[in-house]
Motif scaffolding. Structure first.
Motif, short mmCIF file in Angstrom:
data_model
loop_
_atom_site.label_atom_id
_atom_site.label_comp_id
_atom_site.label_asym_id
_atom_site.label_seq_id
_atom_site.Cartn_x
_atom_site.Cartn_y
_atom_site.Cartn_z
N GLU A 107 8.97 20.61 110.67
CA GLU A 107 8.07 21.38 111.55
C GLU A 107 8.86 22.33 112.44
O GLU A 107 8.45 23.48 112.68
CB GLU A 107 7.24 20.42 112.41
N ALA A 108 10.01 21.87 112.93
CA ALA A 108 10.85 22.72 113.77
C ALA A 108 11.37 23.93 112.98
O ALA A 108 11.35 25.07 113.47
CB ALA A 108 12.02 21.91 114.32
N LEU A 109 11.81 23.67 111.77
CA LEU A 109 12.33 24.75 110.92
C LEU A 109 11.22 25.71 110.52
O LEU A 109 11.40 26.94 110.53
CB LEU A 109 13.00 24.15 109.69
N ASP A 110 10.05 25.17 110.18
CA ASP A 110 8.90 26.02 109.85
C ASP A 110 8.57 26.95 111.02
O ASP A 110 8.26 28.13 110.82
CB ASP A 110 7.67 25.17 109.53
N HIS A 111 8.63 26.40 112.23
CA HIS A 111 8.31 27.21 113.41
C HIS A 111 9.25 28.39 113.54
O HIS A 111 8.82 29.53 113.80
CB HIS A 111 8.37 26.34 114.67
N MET A 112 10.55 28.15 113.35
CA MET A 112 11.50 29.25 113.49
C MET A 112 11.30 30.30 112.41
O MET A 112 11.36 31.51 112.68
CB MET A 112 12.93 28.70 113.48
N ILE A 113 11.04 29.84 111.19
CA ILE A 113 10.88 30.79 110.08
C ILE A 113 9.60 31.60 110.24
O ILE A 113 9.60 32.83 110.06
CB ILE A 113 10.91 30.05 108.73
N THR A 114 8.51 30.95 110.61
CA THR A 114 7.24 31.69 110.78
C THR A 114 7.29 32.60 112.01
O THR A 114 6.46 33.50 112.13
CB THR A 114 6.06 30.72 110.89
N SER A 115 8.27 32.36 112.89
CA SER A 115 8.45 33.25 114.05
C SER A 115 9.28 34.48 113.69
O SER A 115 9.57 35.31 114.56
CB SER A 115 9.13 32.49 115.19
N GLY A 116 9.70 34.57 112.42
CA GLY A 116 10.41 35.76 111.97
C GLY A 116 11.90 35.57 111.73
O GLY A 116 12.59 36.53 111.35
N ARG A 117 12.42 34.37 111.91
CA ARG A 117 13.85 34.14 111.67
C ARG A 117 14.11 34.05 110.18
O ARG A 117 13.34 33.41 109.44
CB ARG A 117 14.30 32.85 112.36
N ARG A 118 15.19 34.66 109.75
CA ARG A 118 15.48 34.69 108.32
C ARG A 118 16.87 34.16 107.97
O ARG A 118 17.13 33.81 106.83
CB ARG A 118 15.32 36.12 107.78
N ARG A 119 17.77 34.12 108.95
CA ARG A 119 19.12 33.59 108.67
C ARG A 119 19.31 32.34 109.54
O ARG A 119 19.80 32.41 110.66
CB ARG A 119 20.19 34.65 108.94
N LEU A 120 18.91 31.22 108.97
CA LEU A 120 18.95 29.95 109.69
C LEU A 120 20.27 29.23 109.41
O LEU A 120 20.57 28.91 108.26
CB LEU A 120 17.79 29.04 109.27
N ALA A 121 21.03 29.01 110.46
CA ALA A 121 22.27 28.24 110.32
C ALA A 121 21.97 26.75 110.47
O ALA A 121 21.09 26.35 111.24
CB ALA A 121 23.29 28.68 111.36
N PHE A 122 22.71 25.94 109.74
CA PHE A 122 22.61 24.48 109.83
C PHE A 122 23.93 23.95 110.35
O PHE A 122 24.98 24.11 109.72
CB PHE A 122 22.31 23.89 108.45
#
Length: 330
Positions: A164-179
C-alpha cells in the motif's frame, strides 16, 4: 545451608523452609534468627541446585536476529516486565548468523531457559524448532511462514502494508523508486524477504521496470542508510522516491536528501518500515508501514500462558495488524 543452620542453631530443613519462602512452618523468632545468619554469612541459594530439584531455571530467553533494532528493544522491555511480575529472569541470545543460531539452539536444548520468545528471521531454520519442542521448551515464534507445532506463532502481515505504501508513491507520480533494504532484501537461502517481494510486486503491478542500480543495502543502521541514499542521489538518474525497510534508514535517507539540497517530499518521497515513535517528530513526519501502535504484550502473554500451564495448550496464532501510516514525507 549447613553453616547457616549451625550459626542459627537450627536444622538444615528449617533453613530451607525460610530461604524458600515456606516460613509459615517456622516461628517468627526462629525465622529472624535464620535470616540474621543468612545476612552475616552472605548466603545466597544456588540456582543450579534449585534447578536440579525443581527442573526449572526460572528464566526465559529472547532470541533475536540482531542487536540495536528498536522493535527488538521494545519486545525485550515487554518481556522483562512480564518476567518481573512472575519472578523470572531474562537472557538474550543473538542469532545473526547460521553459526550463532545453531549455538543458540544448542544452549536452549541444554536447558538454559524454561521458555523462549524467538524472532530470528533469516536464521530461524538453524534453530531446529522441532527438536526444541521435543525438549519441552515453551516457545512463541514470530514468523509469517512457520507452521505452529507444539508452540505458538505470531504473524506480522507486512507485505500488504508495504504494498500500500509503494502503491501510494507510484500513484502520486513517482517513477524511480529506490529500495534500501537489509542486505538488499535478499535472504541467504535465495528466498526474498517480504518487503523486497512487496517492492517487486508494486513495480510489476504498475508496469515499472526493475532497475538494479536502485536496489541497495543500507537498512541495518543509520550510517549505512545515509551513505546508501547519498550514493543513489549521485546517479545520473537519481530516484524520486525511497522505500527503506527500516525507519532508521528512512530517517537517514531524509537527512541525505536534505544535505544534497533537495527536499522531502517535493523532490524525493520517503517511506520507512516499523512506525518508530521518532518518525512522528522528525520534520517532515515520516510515512511508514507498521503496527499502528507498538504493543507486544499479547505476544509475551502467549509465552507465559504456555510456560505456566499445567498441560501444554493447543497451538495458537496471533496476528499483529500492520497498515500504511501516511504522514508528510510521502
Amino acid at each position: 545451608m549447613r553453616e547457616v543452620a549451625t550459626r542459627a542453631g537450627v536444622s538444615v530443613a528449617t533453613v530451607s523452609y525460610v530461604v524458600n519462602g515456606r516460613d509459615g512452618l517456622v516461628g517468627a523468632e526462629t525465622r529472624e534468627r535464620v535470616l540474621a545468619a543468612v545476612r552475616e554469612l552472605g548466603y545466597v541459594p544456588s540456582s543450579s541446585a534449585r534447578g536440579l530439584r525443581t527442573q526449572r531455571t526460572e528464566r526465559v530467553c529472547l532470541v533475536v536476529g540482531s542487536i540495536g533494532v528498536p522493535t527488538y528493544d521494545e519486545m525485550a522491555r515487554e518481556l522483562h516486565t512480564a518476567a518481573d511480575r512472575t519472578g523470572y529472569g531474562v537472557i538474550v541470545l543473538v542469532a545473526d548468523s547460521a553459526a550463532r543460531a545453531a549455538h543458540a539452539h544448542a544452549l536452549l536444548r541444554r536447558g538454559i531457559a524454561d521458555g523462549a520468545l524467538i524472532w530470528a528471521e533469516r536464521f530461524l531454520p538453524a534453530l531446529d524448532l522441532d527438536s526444541l519442542v521435543r525438549s519441552r521448551l515453551a516457545m512463541t515464534v514470530i514468523d509469517n511462514s512457520v507452521v505452529p507445532k507444539g508452540f505458538d506463532v505470531v504473524r506480522t502481515p507486512e507485505r500488504q502494508a508495504c504494498g500500500e505504501a509503494l502503491d501510494h508513491m507510484i500513484t502520486s507520480g513517482r517513477r524511480r523508486l529506490a529500495f534500501v533494504g537489509h542486505r538488499t532484501g535478499r535472504e541467504p537461502d535465495g528466498e526474498a524477504h517480504e518487503r523486497y517481494v512487496a517492492y517487486l510486486d508494486a513495480l510489476a503491478r504498475h508496469g515499472l521496470a526493475r532497475d538494479e542500480a536502485l536496489i541497495v543495502a543500507g537498512a541495518d543502521d543509520r550510517v549505512a542508510g545515509y551513505r546508501a541514499v547519498e550514493a543513489l542521489l549521485r546517479l545520473p538518474e537519481p530516484p524520486d522516491a525511497v522505500f527503506a525497510t527500516s525507519d532508521r534508514a528512512a530517517i537517514s535517507a531524509m537527512w541525505a536528501i536534505r544535505d544534497s539540497g533537495r527536499s522531502v517530499p517535493g523532490d524525493v518521497a520517503v517511506v520507512g518500515v516499523g512506525n518508530l515513535p521518532e518518525g512522528r517528530v522528525v520534520k517532515p513526519a515520516l510515512s511508514t508501514a507498521g503496527q499502528p501502535h507498538l504493543d507486544y504484550s499479547g505476544v509475551v502473554r502467549l509465552l507465559f500462558d504456555r510456560l505456566t500451564a499445567d498441560h501444554p495448550p493447543a497451538e495458537r496464532e496471533l496476528v499483529l495488524p500492520w497498515s500504511f501510516i501516511r504522514r508528510e514525507s510521502a
